[in-house]
Scaffold this motif. Structure first.
Motif, PDB file in Angstrom:
ATOM      1  N   GLY A 435      80.266 -44.763 -29.760  1.00  0.00           N
ATOM      2  CA  GLY A 435      79.417 -44.157 -30.774  1.00  0.00           C
ATOM      3  C   GLY A 435      80.250 -43.776 -31.980  1.00  0.00           C
ATOM      4  N   PHE A 436      79.713 -43.959 -33.161  1.00  0.00           N
ATOM      5  CA  PHE A 436      80.461 -43.724 -34.393  1.00  0.00           C
ATOM      6  C   PHE A 436      79.692 -42.764 -35.288  1.00  0.00           C
ATOM      7  CE2 PHE A 436      81.315 -47.909 -32.756  1.00  0.00           C
ATOM      8  CZ  PHE A 436      82.695 -48.008 -32.796  1.00  0.00           C
ATOM      9  N   SER A 437      80.408 -41.843 -35.914  1.00  0.00           N
ATOM     10  CA  SER A 437      79.744 -40.913 -36.831  1.00  0.00           C
ATOM     11  C   SER A 437      80.668 -40.586 -38.002  1.00  0.00           C
ATOM     12  CB  SER A 437      79.348 -39.622 -36.112  1.00  0.00           C
ATOM     13  OG  SER A 437      80.492 -38.914 -35.670  1.00  0.00           O
ATOM     14  N   ARG A 438      80.039 -40.334 -39.155  1.00  0.00           N
ATOM     15  CA  ARG A 438      80.743 -39.869 -40.356  1.00  0.00           C
ATOM     16  C   ARG A 438      80.000 -38.625 -40.832  1.00  0.00           C
ATOM     17  NH1 ARG A 438      81.158 -43.809 -45.478  1.00  0.00           N
ATOM     18  NH2 ARG A 438      78.896 -43.472 -45.467  1.00  0.00           N
ATOM     19  N   THR A 439      80.704 -37.513 -40.880  1.00  0.00           N
ATOM     20  CA  THR A 439      80.075 -36.227 -41.176  1.00  0.00           C
ATOM     21  C   THR A 439      80.702 -35.608 -42.419  1.00  0.00           C
ATOM     22  OG1 THR A 439      79.758 -35.890 -38.796  1.00  0.00           O
ATOM     23  CG2 THR A 439      79.449 -33.988 -40.212  1.00  0.00           C
ATOM     24  N   ILE A 440      79.867 -35.128 -43.316  1.00  0.00           N
ATOM     25  CA  ILE A 440      80.339 -34.435 -44.509  1.00  0.00           C
ATOM     26  C   ILE A 440      80.496 -32.959 -44.163  1.00  0.00           C
ATOM     27  CG2 ILE A 440      79.947 -34.023 -46.955  1.00  0.00           C
ATOM     28  CD1 ILE A 440      80.173 -36.992 -46.114  1.00  0.00           C
ATOM     29  N   MET A 441      81.702 -32.412 -44.395  1.00  0.00           N
ATOM     30  CA  MET A 441      82.026 -31.039 -44.012  1.00  0.00           C
ATOM     31  C   MET A 441      82.437 -30.230 -45.242  1.00  0.00           C
ATOM     32  SD  MET A 441      81.881 -31.464 -40.604  1.00  0.00           S
ATOM     33  CE  MET A 441      82.780 -30.077 -39.918  1.00  0.00           C
ATOM     34  N   THR A 442      82.225 -28.922 -45.154  1.00  0.00           N
ATOM     35  CA  THR A 442      82.760 -28.035 -46.181  1.00  0.00           C
ATOM     36  C   THR A 442      84.257 -27.863 -45.950  1.00  0.00           C
ATOM     37  OG1 THR A 442      82.483 -25.983 -44.939  1.00  0.00           O
ATOM     38  CG2 THR A 442      80.563 -26.810 -46.158  1.00  0.00           C
ATOM     39  N   LYS A 460      84.274 -28.312 -54.880  1.00  0.00           N
ATOM     40  CA  LYS A 460      84.774 -29.659 -55.154  1.00  0.00           C
ATOM     41  C   LYS A 460      85.770 -30.111 -54.094  1.00  0.00           C
ATOM     42  CE  LYS A 460      85.864 -28.910 -59.557  1.00  0.00           C
ATOM     43  NZ  LYS A 460      86.312 -29.190 -60.938  1.00  0.00           N
ATOM     44  N   ASP A 461      86.253 -29.190 -53.284  1.00  0.00           N
ATOM     45  CA  ASP A 461      87.100 -29.542 -52.140  1.00  0.00           C
ATOM     46  C   ASP A 461      86.228 -29.555 -50.889  1.00  0.00           C
ATOM     47  OD1 ASP A 461      89.805 -29.711 -53.270  1.00  0.00           O
ATOM     48  OD2 ASP A 461      89.479 -27.604 -53.776  1.00  0.00           O
ATOM     49  N   PHE A 462      86.240 -30.679 -50.189  1.00  0.00           N
ATOM     50  CA  PHE A 462      85.465 -30.778 -48.960  1.00  0.00           C
ATOM     51  C   PHE A 462      86.154 -31.762 -48.027  1.00  0.00           C
ATOM     52  CE2 PHE A 462      83.905 -34.025 -51.797  1.00  0.00           C
ATOM     53  CZ  PHE A 462      83.560 -35.106 -50.999  1.00  0.00           C
ATOM     54  N   LYS A 463      85.528 -32.067 -46.903  1.00  0.00           N
ATOM     55  CA  LYS A 463      86.141 -32.940 -45.902  1.00  0.00           C
ATOM     56  C   LYS A 463      85.139 -33.987 -45.415  1.00  0.00           C
ATOM     57  CE  LYS A 463      89.320 -29.359 -44.235  1.00  0.00           C
ATOM     58  NZ  LYS A 463      89.781 -28.581 -43.072  1.00  0.00           N
ATOM     59  N   ILE A 464      85.671 -35.120 -44.986  1.00  0.00           N
ATOM     60  CA  ILE A 464      84.863 -36.145 -44.323  1.00  0.00           C
ATOM     61  C   ILE A 464      85.445 -36.346 -42.931  1.00  0.00           C
ATOM     62  CG2 ILE A 464      83.973 -38.491 -44.383  1.00  0.00           C
ATOM     63  CD1 ILE A 464      84.429 -38.523 -47.378  1.00  0.00           C
ATOM     64  N   LYS A 465      84.604 -36.166 -41.946  1.00  0.00           N
ATOM     65  CA  LYS A 465      85.032 -36.257 -40.549  1.00  0.00           C
ATOM     66  C   LYS A 465      84.506 -37.550 -39.930  1.00  0.00           C
ATOM     67  CE  LYS A 465      84.288 -33.921 -36.091  1.00  0.00           C
ATOM     68  NZ  LYS A 465      83.602 -32.768 -35.456  1.00  0.00           N
ATOM     69  N   TYR A 466      85.422 -38.358 -39.404  1.00  0.00           N
ATOM     70  CA  TYR A 466      85.069 -39.585 -38.700  1.00  0.00           C
ATOM     71  C   TYR A 466      85.308 -39.371 -37.205  1.00  0.00           C
ATOM     72  CZ  TYR A 466      85.356 -41.612 -43.365  1.00  0.00           C
ATOM     73  OH  TYR A 466      85.169 -41.885 -44.687  1.00  0.00           O
ATOM     74  N   GLN A 467      84.383 -39.841 -36.404  1.00  0.00           N
ATOM     75  CA  GLN A 467      84.524 -39.644 -34.953  1.00  0.00           C
ATOM     76  C   GLN A 467      84.083 -40.893 -34.201  1.00  0.00           C
ATOM     77  OE1 GLN A 467      83.526 -35.803 -33.358  1.00  0.00           O
ATOM     78  NE2 GLN A 467      82.621 -36.681 -31.518  1.00  0.00           N
TER      79      GLN A 467
END
Length: 744
Positions: A435-442, A460-467
């Motif tokens: 299973g694959f996911s891309r999540t936009i995080m603060t 303007k600073d945030f994170k992208i989480k791939y799992q």
């Protein structure tokens, strides 16, 4: 004798005409034969091309083709062609002959009696088989348009290959060898414009890290390329001149300026072509260096550039396979291979027809459509044939194709020919289930809010989480006898990688938590993922293997240049890996929309001394005199895509001047001289760009205004001021008011 001869000729012609009339008025479905023999042709193709072909003719009546097993890779299809003047109907079915242990399916233990019983339906020995299916003898099965990306007109699917093992402009023998050129596929495929462009728009060489070493690769922007031979870029600026062999020049070769001296490439390209007009088409190509191409027409592979053109050569034109009849209502699969060993380059494909295109011209880009399938990129030896014909099973097993032909006499149909061929093996290789996911995080590691299909962020600073998460596997998919299945199971994938290309306006912020490798201008990263070995444990009660390997998580820290909207499309991030069956898998993510709203930050507000250019600190002893105008100000920074300040108060409404100063931007009240003044006569006041104020994102401003406190009650009153931003965040202040002394 002459008269008798003429009468015999006339009688023969009349009899022939009667035969034709009888046939045309009968219910017999006929496909005209190319010769006197009845021919049945069956071709089985998979992702690697044509795997087996069977021909049954009257002179070659062998109806059992039991050969060495063919192991199918990827999606496989069977195409049937029947030319006959005696067959009324043709039927086929696919038979699963798997016996015994389902994990040993390559061993073929069927005998001729089993084959005969299956065809003649005498309690056949198959474990499962489909029912008989009819194929109309006078109908051609079209390509399945479900595979055509109809919304991507003007594009083709593109798969690049790593040719760093081949020297630039050296070793012509290996460059001419297709198996050497396509030895090492790069991860992933993409959709590129099918336009023909000049070198400056074709692509560029980029550097990347692999195994700790810097490598180069050519990254394409488009499919087709104008010839670069002898083209030059001329300079008018004398600083651009260079000296070679004691000669000063004011130009460079186009290939060196735009393609780069490290340029070399190899690609596979596939999709569909849909011509604008029905008619006969001729094709012509120009290539520097190697090119090969074909179009699938009515199930037949028609080369438009022969294999002999896949070689090192200067810009060479070739005309091949004239008069292909193409229907404007059909999508025809097209497959192309191209390489260049360095230096000048050219890649053009032209056509003409018997209608509007009387002379050769580049094939219009809007005739092309990409395929949805990545199969030609999953195996190094793969080709493309569209998705026509009858699809072979995908479940592990050993399969045969059986057929029957019929005649019809006096309303009765009779089987006149039967046959069976095979076996075809679908191996019992379990593909990795992930299973694959891309999540936009603060920036604080909480998931961003999704509102109206947009991920909303204030910073303007945030994170992208791939799992990547292993998914449970039903035990039946691995073992026929689950009671004998082992407690542990392991699946291995090779070289899992995450590739990310950030859109304009986004770049990597502080070092990513997993150490992203910066490849190109802060925009692209390639990361290895730690999930190559996936271990499972059997839950016997639920008959399922549950993963005990933890998900692989990769987090990128991202910095936006400005507040506003950004799009992470399906091409911006991809995960690639080599599966257990040797296929190169590619996973793309759905498009995600990001809105970085921000909010206008109020740095300071309150009483203001316009003469000293500073705020007056109020306290609980500060009192204002009612009905006497007082200066106030608000110092704010427009940290938003749509900055706004709203001023509300219980003060009396009256006309006054509102003065806006642009500040230096260092947090002080230093003015830049950019001043705007406007008259206001009511409250509340809204200060934003669409309301007559020039407020720009990321800049600091000071707004000075006057308020007149209301007449206070005898016990005293309070002047209240409420400031709010575009998101509704607010703060309030209150200052005691007193009535002026009675001087009478």
């Amino acid at each position: 004798m002459k008269v008798v001869g003429k009468r015999l000729i006339c009688l023969t012609l009349i009899l022939q005409l009667l035969v034709v009339m009888l046939i045309s008025h009968s219910n017999i479905e006929v496909k005209a034969a190319d010769n006197k023999e009845s021919i049945i042709n069956i071709k089985v193709s998979d992702s690697t091309g044509l795997r087996r072909e069977f021909n049954y003719t009257d002179s070659n009546p062998n109806d059992k083709f039991k050969n060495n097993p063919v192991i199918l890779k990827g999606n496989a299809y069977a195409n049937f062609t029947v030319n006959s003047n005696e067959y009324y109907k043709f039927e086929y079915k696919i038979v699963n002959s798997t016996k015994g242990n389902g994990n040993n399916i390559v061993k073929d233990d069927w005998n001729d009696k089993d084959l005969d019983d299956e065809v003649n339906e005498n309690n056949g020995s198959s474990t499962t088989s489909t029912s008989w299916n009819e194929i109309k003898l006078n109908e051609q099965k079209d390509i399945n348009t479900d595979d055509v990306m109809l919304d991507k007109k003007g594009y083709l699917k593109h798969k690049p290959y790593n040719v760093n093992h081949l020297p630039t402009i050296t070793n012509q023998k290996d460059w001419n060898n297709r198996s050497v050129v396509y030895k090492n596929p790069y991860a992933g495929s993409s959709i590129l414009s099918a336009s023909k462009v000049d070198a400056k728009d074709y692509g560029k060489v980029e550097k990347y890290l692999e195994g700790g070493n810097t490598q180069t690769r050519f990254v394409n922007n488009s499919i087709f390329l104008n010839n670069t031979t002898n083209q030059k870029v001329y300079y008018t600026n004398s600083s651009k001149k260079y000296v070679t062999n004691n000669v000063t020049k004011y130009w460079s070769l186009v290939r060196d300026v735009y393609l780069g001296k490290d340029y070399k490439e190899a690609s596979k390209i596939w999709g569909y072509i849909k011509v604008a007009q029905t008619g006969n088409y001729n094709f012509q190509s120009f290539a520097d260096d190697g090119l090969y191409a074909y179009i699938m027409v009515n199930g037949e592979q028609k080369e438009i550039v022969p294999r002999s053109m896949f070689k090192v050569q200067g810009n060479t034109g070739y005309t091949y396979n004239s008069n292909l009849y193409l229907d404007s209502a059909k999508y025809y699969p097209i497959y192309i291979e191209y390489f260049n060993w360095g230096g000048d380059a050219s890649f053009q494909m032209q056509m003409k027809n018997d209608n509007s295109y009387k002379s050769y011209a580049q094939i219009p880009s809007n005739w092309f459509y990409p395929s949805k399938t990545d199969t030609p990129g999953e195996y190094a030896e793969s080709v493309f044939a569209g998705t026509g014909g009858v699809q072979m099973p995908t479940k592990p097993g050993r399969y045969y194709i059986a057929y029957k032909t019929y005649q019809k006499n006096n309303g009765n149909q009779t089987v006149i020919k039967t046959g069976i061929m095979g076996p075809f093996i679908v191996e019992s290789i379990v593909k990795a289930k992930l299973g694959f996911s891309r999540t936009i995080m603060t920036s604080n590691n909480t998931e961003a809010l999704l509102i109206d299909n947009k991920y909303r962020l204030k910073d303007k600073d945030f994170k992208i989480k791939y799992q990547i998460s292993p998914i449970p596997i039903p035990a039946e998919e691995l073992f026929e006898n689950v009671s004998q299945a082992p407690n542990q199971y392991e699946v291995n994938i090779t070289d899992p990688q995450l590739t990310v290309i950030l859109p304009g306006g986004l770049s990597y912020g502080k070092p990513s938590e997993n150490g992203a490798i910066d490849v190109e201008g802060g925009k692209k990263s390639i990361n290895s993922l730690s999930i190559a070995k996936i271990q499972y444990e059997l839950d016997k009660a639920k008959r399922v293997y549950n993963p005990i390997t933890a998900p692989a998580i990769f987090i990128h820290s991202i910095r936006a240049d400005n507040y506003g909207s950004y799009v992470l499309d399906s091409e911006s991030s991809k995960i690639t890996y080599k599966d257990t069956d040797g296929a190169n898998r590619e996973v793309k993510f759905d498009t995600q929309n990001i809105l970085i709203e921000g909010s206008t930050s109020i740095i300071e507000n309150g009483l203001y001394d316009v003469n000293k250019n500073k705020f007056i600190q109020a306290n609980n002893k500060t009192k204002l005199i009612a009905l006497v105008p007082v200066n106030f100000a608000v110092h704010f920074k427009a940290n938003s895509a749509t900055p706004k300040i709203k001023i509300e108060s219980n003060a009396s409404n009256y006309s006054f001047d509102l003065i806006k100063y642009e500040l230096k931007g260092d947090g002080t009240l230093t003015k830049t001289g950019n001043v705007e003044t406007r008259r206001e006569n009511k409250l509340p006041i809204e200060i934003y760009k669409g309301n007559g104020f020039n407020i720009q994102n990321s800049k600091e401003y000071l707004v000075v205004y006057k308020l007149k406190p209301n007449k206070a009650p005898q016990s005293g009153g309070v002047l209240t001021i409420r400031l709010s931003d575009e998101l509704g965040n607010s703060n309030s202040m209150g200052i005691t008011t007193v009535n002026p002394p009675n001087l009478k």
